[in-house]
Scaffold this motif. Sequence first.
Motif, PDB file in Angstrom:
ATOM      1  N   UNK A 315       0.836  -1.206   0.000  1.00 14.77           N
ATOM      2  CA  UNK A 315       0.000   0.000   0.000  1.00 14.77           C
ATOM      3  C   UNK A 315       0.873   1.258   0.000  1.00 14.77           C
ATOM      4  N   UNK A 316       2.126   1.127   0.455  1.00 13.39           N
ATOM      5  CA  UNK A 316       3.026   2.285   0.547  1.00 13.39           C
ATOM      6  C   UNK A 316       4.341   1.964  -0.159  1.00 13.39           C
ATOM      7  N   UNK A 317       4.343   1.971  -1.509  1.00 15.93           N
ATOM      8  CA  UNK A 317       5.552   1.591  -2.265  1.00 15.93           C
ATOM      9  C   UNK A 317       6.777   2.434  -1.890  1.00 15.93           C
ATOM     10  N   UNK A 318       6.562   3.675  -1.464  1.00 11.75           N
ATOM     11  CA  UNK A 318       7.700   4.527  -1.073  1.00 11.75           C
ATOM     12  C   UNK A 318       8.428   3.901   0.126  1.00 11.75           C
ATOM     13  N   UNK A 319       7.661   3.397   1.072  1.00 14.01           N
ATOM     14  CA  UNK A 319       8.264   2.766   2.262  1.00 14.01           C
ATOM     15  C   UNK A 319       8.984   1.481   1.840  1.00 14.01           C
ATOM     16  N   UNK A 320       8.351   0.726   0.934  1.00  9.89           N
ATOM     17  CA  UNK A 320       8.967  -0.528   0.470  1.00  9.89           C
ATOM     18  C   UNK A 320      10.344  -0.228  -0.161  1.00  9.89           C
ATOM     19  N   UNK A 321      10.396   0.809  -0.993  1.00  2.88           N
ATOM     20  CA  UNK A 321      11.667   1.134  -1.652  1.00  2.88           C
ATOM     21  C   UNK A 321      12.705   1.604  -0.643  1.00  2.88           C
ATOM     22  N   UNK A 322      12.252   2.391   0.340  1.00  2.42           N
ATOM     23  CA  UNK A 322      13.183   2.911   1.335  1.00  2.42           C
ATOM     24  C   UNK A 322      13.808   1.761   2.146  1.00  2.42           C
ATOM     25  N   UNK A 323      13.000   0.761   2.451  1.00  2.00           N
ATOM     26  CA  UNK A 323      13.524  -0.391   3.204  1.00  2.00           C
ATOM     27  C   UNK A 323      14.518  -1.178   2.329  1.00  2.00           C
ATOM     28  N   UNK A 324      14.153  -1.371   1.053  1.00  2.00           N
ATOM     29  CA  UNK A 324      15.063  -2.110   0.144  1.00  2.00           C
ATOM     30  C   UNK A 324      16.404  -1.384   0.057  1.00  2.00           C
ATOM     31  N   UNK A 325      16.338  -0.060  -0.005  1.00  2.00           N
ATOM     32  CA  UNK A 325      17.565   0.761  -0.068  1.00  2.00           C
ATOM     33  C   UNK A 325      18.397   0.583   1.214  1.00  2.00           C
ATOM     34  N   UNK A 326      17.703   0.622   2.366  1.00  2.00           N
ATOM     35  CA  UNK A 326      18.406   0.474   3.647  1.00  2.00           C
ATOM     36  C   UNK A 326      19.072  -0.911   3.746  1.00  2.00           C
ATOM     37  N   UNK A 327      18.374  -1.935   3.241  1.00  2.00           N
ATOM     38  CA  UNK A 327      18.933  -3.295   3.268  1.00  2.00           C
ATOM     39  C   UNK A 327      20.219  -3.346   2.427  1.00  2.00           C
ATOM     40  N   UNK A 328      20.154  -2.739   1.227  1.00  2.00           N
ATOM     41  CA  UNK A 328      21.351  -2.737   0.352  1.00  2.00           C
ATOM     42  C   UNK A 328      22.518  -2.059   1.059  1.00  2.00           C
ATOM     43  N   UNK A 329      22.234  -0.913   1.681  1.00  2.00           N
ATOM     44  CA  UNK A 329      23.317  -0.164   2.333  1.00  2.00           C
ATOM     45  C   UNK A 329      23.871  -0.914   3.550  1.00  2.00           C
ATOM     46  N   UNK A 330      22.948  -1.491   4.356  1.00  2.00           N
ATOM     47  CA  UNK A 330      23.395  -2.146   5.594  1.00  2.00           C
ATOM     48  C   UNK A 330      24.170  -3.428   5.314  1.00  2.00           C
ATOM     49  N   UNK A 331      23.735  -4.190   4.295  1.00  2.00           N
ATOM     50  CA  UNK A 331      24.394  -5.486   4.035  1.00  2.00           C
ATOM     51  C   UNK A 331      25.552  -5.349   3.052  1.00  2.00           C
ATOM     52  N   UNK A 332      25.506  -4.240   2.284  1.00  2.00           N
ATOM     53  CA  UNK A 332      26.573  -3.983   1.323  1.00  2.00           C
ATOM     54  C   UNK A 332      26.677  -5.077   0.261  1.00  2.00           C
ATOM     55  N   UNK A 456      13.995 -12.658  13.672  1.00  2.00           N
ATOM     56  CA  UNK A 456      13.385 -13.463  12.608  1.00  2.00           C
ATOM     57  C   UNK A 456      12.777 -12.566  11.524  1.00  2.00           C
ATOM     58  N   UNK A 457      12.053 -11.549  11.939  1.00  2.00           N
ATOM     59  CA  UNK A 457      11.362 -10.695  10.960  1.00  2.00           C
ATOM     60  C   UNK A 457      12.357  -9.880  10.146  1.00  2.00           C
ATOM     61  N   UNK A 458      13.468  -9.485  10.764  1.00  2.00           N
ATOM     62  CA  UNK A 458      14.473  -8.725  10.019  1.00  2.00           C
ATOM     63  C   UNK A 458      15.181  -9.613   8.992  1.00  2.00           C
ATOM     64  N   UNK A 459      15.469 -10.841   9.379  1.00  2.00           N
ATOM     65  CA  UNK A 459      16.126 -11.752   8.431  1.00  2.00           C
ATOM     66  C   UNK A 459      15.197 -12.039   7.243  1.00  2.00           C
ATOM     67  N   UNK A 460      13.933 -12.335   7.536  1.00  2.00           N
ATOM     68  CA  UNK A 460      12.976 -12.599   6.453  1.00  2.00           C
ATOM     69  C   UNK A 460      12.832 -11.367   5.558  1.00  2.00           C
ATOM     70  N   UNK A 461      12.754 -10.184   6.171  1.00  2.00           N
ATOM     71  CA  UNK A 461      12.581  -8.957   5.380  1.00  2.00           C
ATOM     72  C   UNK A 461      13.794  -8.739   4.488  1.00  2.00           C
ATOM     73  N   UNK A 462      14.991  -8.950   5.054  1.00  2.00           N
ATOM     74  CA  UNK A 462      16.211  -8.719   4.268  1.00  2.00           C
ATOM     75  C   UNK A 462      16.239  -9.632   3.048  1.00  2.00           C
ATOM     76  N   UNK A 463      15.971 -10.911   3.280  1.00  2.00           N
ATOM     77  CA  UNK A 463      16.067 -11.870   2.178  1.00  2.00           C
ATOM     78  C   UNK A 463      14.961 -11.618   1.139  1.00  2.00           C
TER      79      UNK A 463
END
Length: 502
Positions: A315-332, A456-463
């Motif tokens: 419902x909030x694609x902007x939030x989805x993209x922001x999280x994907x971006x944060x995952x890329x930056x945090x995991x490198x 658990x939720x963070x690992x699932x979200x990251x993957x």
Amino acid sequence: MRFTDFVFAAVIAVIFVAIIIKIHGYRFFDKKRKYHPVAGTVIHQLFNFHRLLEYMVDLTIQRKTYRLLSFIRSEVYTANPANIQHILATNFPNYGKGWYHYSVMSDFLGDSIFTVDGEKWRHHRKTSSYQFSTKMLRDFSSSAFKSNAVKLAGVVSDAAISNNVIEMQDLFMKSTLDSVCKVILGVELDTMCGTYKEGTEFSNAFDEVSAAIMYRYFNFLWKIMRFLNIGSEAVLRNGLRVIDEFVYNLIRKKIEEIQKLQDNSTVMKGDILSRFIELKETDPKYLRDISLSFILAGKDTTAITLSWFLYQLCKHPRVQEKIAQEIREATNVAAGSTIDELAASVTEENMEKMQYLHAALNETLRLHPAVPVEGKFCFADDTWPDGFSVRKGDLISFQPYVMGRMKFLWGDDAEKFRPERWLDENGILKKESPYKFTAFQGGPRICLGKEFAYRQMKIYSTVLLGSHSFKLADQNGSVKYKTMLTLQIDGGMHVYASQRQN
Ligand code: HEM
């Protein structure tokens, strides 16, 4: 309304009031104490059953704390954090599960952390807290979450390639059960792919028994049905037979295996059941009750939260993209990395950096708490911080779902999904009182698996979000909850996934 209907309704109302007065007496007219105002009766709740939580929201908008009259007791509902702190912490010994909850749950969970109060509960809490805090469990559970998240992402990936709709709630339910059984029992159930027949039977029986136990809360004839072994009670008894056979076999084998290993002084195992046995806890009934309690606690709660989380992200694609971006930056991880590489990149340190993801999970739990209503029994007369009193035997309830929607707690945009509300000006997570954000309860009986659940939720979200983007199958549609003890999405959560290119 016809005249006869009116007369009928009036007669029912008079009988009801007479019963209430007979049961409650005139004790609420006690001049020395004030009691919270009456907002309705449990009959009103029944009429509003299809929209029960919304009905409770409407009542709470009018009064932070109120009473509903029932045939057997007063039910006091509060959304006042000061009262909740008093119940959960300040006067903790005066509020608990009580005999009613015990009688409903004990066929399934026995004398476990979920069903008992007082000294018995304190003992369970102490031994279980120790298990949940070890580094061994942290490492073992992270590895179980990763392997199951990878398996789930594989199913999502296949559906993305063939452009098929996926029902995510069901997949989350299977995957979190597989994870939690690995961590608690040390077995690979693989309900996701259905390769282990006994595992699937155990899982089906577990679902049937959980549903039958929940039904007892709404079905006042359950004890008679249990005696006659009919309907949901017959299903429950059969389900318990399957569960017990599976769990007791496993416990027996594990005890033998660990005793052999210990004779040869070999390494310790990571799952909780083995850890208890290694600490010389070998009573099969104790081990059964504690294992089933942890599975029940950890199975649906995270799956439901992840389902609502994904719904809000669609419902909030902007939030989805922001999280994907944060995952890329945090995991490198490099663009185009595989699902396995993504899972391998998740460390405790990287997860700590995912503050926005944490905020979005909190925001999901604020609006869609997996346990929407919580109840306690009052053991002795008491007066609350708001100046009103409650009586011995009252059912006390606070509702995380209702509280998440209150403007007096969260501001005018309380109903809006806005993860930013959890962050300070530097993007760091702000602390929130557990008596205002009650999704995990608070005080000495706060959820024991809270950190475990976030991991658990963070690992699932990251993957999942690192490898795919998601949109709702019906983009203009919305979903509703099923009225149950947990906040499942009615009919599931249907999405399309596509592989991320960047
Ligand atoms: C998003 C996920 C979760 C939520 C929202 C949640 C919420 C809650 C709530 C509201 C309670 C209080 C229930 C009551 O007393 O009636 C509770 C208790 C508990 N939870 Fe969780 N839970 C979650 C995940 C987990 C997980 C993954 C585990 C462990 C596998 C777990 C283990 C427990 C235990 C053992 C208790 C009982 C604590 C006690 O009575 O001392 N929870 N949880």
